[in-house]
Design an enzyme around this catalytic site. Structure first.
Site, PDB file in Angstrom:
ATOM      1  N   GLU A   1       0.856  -1.195   0.000  1.00  0.00           N
ATOM      2  CA  GLU A   1       0.000   0.000   0.000  1.00  0.00           C
ATOM      3  C   GLU A   1       0.886   1.237   0.000  1.00  0.00           C
ATOM      4  O   GLU A   1       1.866   1.309   0.740  1.00  0.00           O
ATOM      5  CB  GLU A   1      -0.907  -0.007   1.238  1.00  0.00           C
ATOM      6  CG  GLU A   1      -1.830   1.204   1.285  1.00  0.00           C
ATOM      7  CD  GLU A   1      -2.934   1.064   2.308  1.00  0.00           C
ATOM      8  OE1 GLU A   1      -3.580  -0.007   2.375  1.00  0.00           O
ATOM      9  OE2 GLU A   1      -3.156   2.041   3.049  1.00  0.00           O
TER      10      GLU A   1
ATOM     11  N   HIS B   1      -8.101   3.145  -3.903  1.00  0.00           N
ATOM     12  CA  HIS B   1      -8.991   3.309  -2.753  1.00  0.00           C
ATOM     13  C   HIS B   1     -10.015   4.400  -3.105  1.00  0.00           C
ATOM     14  O   HIS B   1      -9.677   5.361  -3.809  1.00  0.00           O
ATOM     15  CB  HIS B   1      -8.221   3.768  -1.516  1.00  0.00           C
ATOM     16  CG  HIS B   1      -7.200   2.771  -1.019  1.00  0.00           C
ATOM     17  ND1 HIS B   1      -6.811   2.710   0.297  1.00  0.00           N
ATOM     18  CD2 HIS B   1      -6.500   1.799  -1.649  1.00  0.00           C
ATOM     19  CE1 HIS B   1      -5.902   1.754   0.444  1.00  0.00           C
ATOM     20  NE2 HIS B   1      -5.686   1.191  -0.723  1.00  0.00           N
TER      21      HIS B   1
ATOM     22  N   ASP C   1     -12.763   8.035   7.230  1.00  0.00           N
ATOM     23  CA  ASP C   1     -12.865   8.466   8.630  1.00  0.00           C
ATOM     24  C   ASP C   1     -13.687   9.734   8.734  1.00  0.00           C
ATOM     25  O   ASP C   1     -13.680  10.563   7.838  1.00  0.00           O
ATOM     26  CB  ASP C   1     -11.463   8.712   9.206  1.00  0.00           C
ATOM     27  CG  ASP C   1     -10.811   7.417   9.637  1.00  0.00           C
ATOM     28  OD1 ASP C   1     -11.533   6.504  10.092  1.00  0.00           O
ATOM     29  OD2 ASP C   1      -9.579   7.309   9.501  1.00  0.00           O
TER      30      ASP C   1
ATOM     31  N   HIS D   1     -13.435  -2.077  14.537  1.00  0.00           N
ATOM     32  CA  HIS D   1     -13.353  -0.677  14.147  1.00  0.00           C
ATOM     33  C   HIS D   1     -13.609   0.175  15.405  1.00  0.00           C
ATOM     34  O   HIS D   1     -14.439  -0.194  16.235  1.00  0.00           O
ATOM     35  CB  HIS D   1     -14.409  -0.399  13.065  1.00  0.00           C
ATOM     36  CG  HIS D   1     -14.352   0.989  12.523  1.00  0.00           C
ATOM     37  ND1 HIS D   1     -15.082   2.028  13.069  1.00  0.00           N
ATOM     38  CD2 HIS D   1     -13.633   1.520  11.512  1.00  0.00           C
ATOM     39  CE1 HIS D   1     -14.812   3.139  12.391  1.00  0.00           C
ATOM     40  NE2 HIS D   1     -13.950   2.854  11.451  1.00  0.00           N
TER      41      HIS D   1
HETATM   42  P1  FAD Z   1     -17.588   0.778   7.188  1.00  0.00           P
HETATM   43  O1  FAD Z   1     -17.467  -0.588   6.646  1.00  0.00           O
HETATM   44  O2  FAD Z   1     -18.751   1.598   6.749  1.00  0.00           O
HETATM   45  O3  FAD Z   1     -17.582   0.650   8.781  1.00  0.00           O
HETATM   46  C1  FAD Z   1     -17.400   1.784   9.612  1.00  0.00           C
HETATM   47  C2  FAD Z   1     -18.128   1.556  10.944  1.00  0.00           C
HETATM   48  O4  FAD Z   1     -19.540   1.523  10.703  1.00  0.00           O
HETATM   49  C3  FAD Z   1     -17.799   0.216  11.619  1.00  0.00           C
HETATM   50  O5  FAD Z   1     -17.810   0.426  13.009  1.00  0.00           O
HETATM   51  C4  FAD Z   1     -18.930  -0.687  11.186  1.00  0.00           C
HETATM   52  O6  FAD Z   1     -19.161  -1.745  12.113  1.00  0.00           O
HETATM   53  C5  FAD Z   1     -20.091   0.290  11.150  1.00  0.00           C
HETATM   54  N1  FAD Z   1     -21.144  -0.086  10.202  1.00  0.00           N
HETATM   55  C6  FAD Z   1     -20.965  -0.601   8.961  1.00  0.00           C
HETATM   56  N2  FAD Z   1     -22.163  -0.835   8.382  1.00  0.00           N
HETATM   57  C7  FAD Z   1     -23.119  -0.453   9.277  1.00  0.00           C
HETATM   58  C8  FAD Z   1     -24.543  -0.427   9.281  1.00  0.00           C
HETATM   59  N3  FAD Z   1     -25.233  -0.871   8.231  1.00  0.00           N
HETATM   60  N4  FAD Z   1     -25.182   0.046  10.384  1.00  0.00           N
HETATM   61  C9  FAD Z   1     -24.483   0.507  11.476  1.00  0.00           C
HETATM   62  N5  FAD Z   1     -23.132   0.503  11.532  1.00  0.00           N
HETATM   63  C10 FAD Z   1     -22.461   0.049  10.447  1.00  0.00           C
HETATM   64  N6  FAD Z   1      -9.328   5.936   4.826  1.00  0.00           N
HETATM   65  C11 FAD Z   1      -9.163   6.932   3.917  1.00  0.00           C
HETATM   66  O7  FAD Z   1      -9.654   8.040   4.117  1.00  0.00           O
HETATM   67  N7  FAD Z   1      -8.490   6.712   2.736  1.00  0.00           N
HETATM   68  C12 FAD Z   1      -7.942   5.502   2.436  1.00  0.00           C
HETATM   69  O8  FAD Z   1      -7.343   5.334   1.375  1.00  0.00           O
HETATM   70  C13 FAD Z   1      -8.076   4.434   3.387  1.00  0.00           C
HETATM   71  N8  FAD Z   1      -7.573   3.209   3.154  1.00  0.00           N
HETATM   72  C14 FAD Z   1      -7.759   2.187   4.041  1.00  0.00           C
HETATM   73  C15 FAD Z   1      -7.269   0.907   3.760  1.00  0.00           C
HETATM   74  C16 FAD Z   1      -7.458  -0.143   4.649  1.00  0.00           C
HETATM   75  C17 FAD Z   1      -6.915  -1.518   4.312  1.00  0.00           C
HETATM   76  C18 FAD Z   1      -8.146   0.084   5.881  1.00  0.00           C
HETATM   77  C19 FAD Z   1      -8.339  -1.038   6.873  1.00  0.00           C
HETATM   78  C20 FAD Z   1      -8.650   1.356   6.176  1.00  0.00           C
HETATM   79  C21 FAD Z   1      -8.469   2.421   5.275  1.00  0.00           C
HETATM   80  N9  FAD Z   1      -8.972   3.700   5.523  1.00  0.00           N
HETATM   81  C22 FAD Z   1      -8.799   4.708   4.605  1.00  0.00           C
HETATM   82  C23 FAD Z   1      -9.620   4.002   6.793  1.00  0.00           C
HETATM   83  C24 FAD Z   1     -11.166   3.821   6.744  1.00  0.00           C
HETATM   84  O9  FAD Z   1     -11.723   4.727   5.839  1.00  0.00           O
HETATM   85  C25 FAD Z   1     -11.690   4.056   8.161  1.00  0.00           C
HETATM   86  O10 FAD Z   1     -11.288   3.033   9.028  1.00  0.00           O
HETATM   87  C26 FAD Z   1     -13.178   4.332   8.287  1.00  0.00           C
HETATM   88  O11 FAD Z   1     -13.433   4.827   9.599  1.00  0.00           O
HETATM   89  C27 FAD Z   1     -14.063   3.111   8.086  1.00  0.00           C
HETATM   90  O12 FAD Z   1     -14.103   2.723   6.791  1.00  0.00           O
HETATM   91  P2  FAD Z   1     -14.826   1.346   6.358  1.00  0.00           P
HETATM   92  O13 FAD Z   1     -14.818   1.317   4.902  1.00  0.00           O
HETATM   93  O14 FAD Z   1     -14.257   0.199   7.101  1.00  0.00           O
HETATM   94  O15 FAD Z   1     -16.309   1.665   6.913  1.00  0.00           O
END
Ligand code: FAD
Length: 286
Positions: free
Chosen positions: A17, A78, A110, A148
């Protein structure tokens, strides 16, 4: 090639990455970094995306294009959704299609009090559902072996992750962690929950003190006592901390590979020296 196809063909998929450099002047250095990274023969390289309308996001695609067409390695772009509406996502998808980019890591992004959120995509699963209808992409999602930070509990976290996979995520890339037991238990739980896609552990070699502080505040990964001891012992000695951090990451990776994980996703922090040392350490293993 889609990364789901790479996973179907081989065990131990190796990915890196990287992030787009903030300053335009640093963008020219990315070639030197990419040259070394691509020479290490990763199966794919993912490029991060700024959450919230950053102009840096154009660089994500520019770098992904370089990875694909100049260095002939598969890129993953991403894409975050919390601050975007469907029109902006459509524009992004349009560019990806016209550039022949096939892999998207679909993320929520985030929360940031300075970035206004939009209502259309509240969770990554909603973005995944949307992207599925928009083109023939391979879509990956993020996962969190230690939950998370916003999660109610482990069960809710797994339920939401299953939703993400049911929506169309074909590969999961994990948040970094320093204690492999969290990852092993997490994968067991995923399988029990019916999550059958590859779950790739994310490893970040911690090689300097500033990075350690950032890790604690940003992602909440726990530090096992044996790692804490190493940091305490060497935090004031730059070169010793580098060696110790590399050795710790390598031992994590070897343990993961010995336990038949689906691959290794290395958070390179754009440091090709780190990636090269890790690759040398597992040359006869992976
Ligand atoms: P989600 O899958 O939407 O989950 C976020 C939270 O919401 C979790 O607590 C989950 O349990 C909860 N949730 C999910 N669905 C529901 C629902 N239906 N109802 C209620 N709660 C729900 N960030 C950046 O800005 N840019 C990047 O390029 C980037 N790359 C990343 C790469 C990796 C491998 C990882 C692990 C993270 C990366 N992140 C990046 C960080 C990421 O955007 C954050 O961790 C963000 O807070 C959560 O993203 P997610 O896609 O996991 O969210």
């Amino acid at each position: 090639m889609k990364i789901s196809e790479i996973h179907a063909k081989k065990k131990n998929v190796l990915s890196f990455e990287i992030f787009p450099p903030k300053k335009d002047t640093e963008l020219s250095n990315i070639d030197a970094t990419l040259e070394i990274l691509c020479d290490l023969n990763p199966d794919f390289i993912s490029v991060t995306f700024g959450a919230g309308g950053s102009s840096n996001n154009n660089k994500t695609i520019e770098i992904a294009k370089k990875i694909k067409y100049k260095y002939h390695v598969e890129p993953v772009v991403h894409l975050t959704c919390l601050t975007y509406g469907s029109q902006e996502i459509d524009d992004f998808v349009h560019v990806l299609k016209s550039e022949g980019i096939e892999n998207i890591l679909a993320l929520r992004g985030d929360r940031n009090p300075n970035m206004p959120e939009k209502d259309e995509f509240k969770h990554a699963s909603e973005l995944i559902t949307y992207l599925r209808k928009k083109g023939d992409f391979c879509i990956a999602g993020a996962c969190y072996p230690e939950c998370h930070p916003e999660s109610e509990n482990r069960v809710a976290e797994l339920r939401h992750l299953k939703q993400k996979v049911d929506a169309g995520a074909e590969v999961l890339l994990s948040q970094l962690f320093f204690d492999n037991d969290y990852f092993f238990h997490f994968v067991d739980d995923c399988r029990i929950a019916g999550i059958d896609v590859p779950v790739t552990p994310g490893i970040m070699p911690v090689i300097n003190a500033a990075q350690i502080q950032r890790m604690v505040t940003l992602c909440g990964a726990s530090f096992p006592e044996r790692f804490r001891k190493i940091i305490r012992k060497y935090e004031d000695n730059k070169t010793a901390l580098f060696d110790a951090g590399m050795a710790y990451a390598l031992s994590q990776i070897i343990d993961l590979l010995a336990n038949d994980v689906d691959g290794i996703h290395l958070y390179t922090m754009n440091n090709p020296v780190v990636a090269r040392k890790i690759c040398e350490g597992i040359r006869n293993i992976i």
